[in-house]
Write a protein that holds these residues in place. Structure first.
Motif, mmCIF file in Angstrom:
data_model
loop_
_atom_site.group_PDB
_atom_site.id
_atom_site.type_symbol
_atom_site.label_atom_id
_atom_site.label_comp_id
_atom_site.label_asym_id
_atom_site.label_seq_id
_atom_site.Cartn_x
_atom_site.Cartn_y
_atom_site.Cartn_z
ATOM 1 N N THR A 1 0.539 -1.048 -0.155
ATOM 2 C CA THR A 1 -0.161 -0.234 -0.290
ATOM 3 C C THR A 1 0.731 1.170 0.482
ATOM 4 O OG1 THR A 1 0.054 0.273 1.704
ATOM 5 C CG2 THR A 1 -2.243 -1.827 1.296
ATOM 6 N N ARG B 1 -2.175 -3.877 -2.217
ATOM 7 C CA ARG B 1 -2.362 -3.082 -4.166
ATOM 8 C C ARG B 1 -1.913 -4.469 -5.875
ATOM 9 N NH1 ARG B 1 1.777 1.197 -6.615
ATOM 10 N NH2 ARG B 1 3.149 -0.438 -7.188
ATOM 11 N N THR C 1 -6.478 -0.160 -4.628
ATOM 12 C CA THR C 1 -6.488 -0.337 -4.048
ATOM 13 C C THR C 1 -8.057 -0.328 -3.401
ATOM 14 O OG1 THR C 1 -3.966 -0.445 -3.611
ATOM 15 C CG2 THR C 1 -5.690 -0.594 -1.545
#
Length: 137
Positions: free
Chosen positions: A2, A16, A85
């Motif tokens: 992230t 992600r 994300t």
């Protein structure tokens, strides 16, 4: 993975994920040779919808662009990679953080972050009305 630059009001719910790759062409450029911001925004919207469509198991519509930041210009020939994300899941809506990286200069390769955005999508039915979705996992 992230990114710590995600807004403090939004917390990642998942990893992600690579959702799209594309190379802008000359027709996507302005008279300065940079890629139009609107073209990049459209690509971010497409990339951002991938995870919500998968999670909702159906159609989604963009309902908000909560934040959009252009960090560097994009040029013809840059290979753009879009990562998404999930940062918030509601009853009918999903907010996604999208990051765009450009691979440039093949003779001396560089990867730079060029854009980031937060977008919200809503799950919709056949008539375009919001619908709740079943969460899995």
């Amino acid at each position: 993975m992230t990114d710590a630059t995600t807004s403090s009001a939004l917390h990642p719910l998942g990893p992600r994920e690579l959702v799209m790759r594309v190379m802008p062409m000359p027709a996507d450029a302005n008279n300065n040779g940079d890629i139009f911001g609107g073209w990049i925004m459209a690509q971010v919207d497409l990339a951002g919808s991938v995870l919500p469509a998968r999670i909702s198991r159906g159609r989604v519509a963009t309902v908000a662009v909560n934040e959009f930041i252009f960090k560097q210009p994009v040029s013809i020939g840059d290979l753009l990679t879009f990562y998404a994300t999930v940062v918030r899941v509601g009853r009918t809506s999903i907010t996604v953080h999208v990051e765009v990286e450009a691979e440039r200069n093949p003779a001396d390769p560089q990867v730079v972050k060029v854009t980031q955005a937060n977008l919200t999508y809503v799950a919709i039915d056949k008539e375009g009305k919001p619908r709740a979705f079943t969460r899995t996992g």
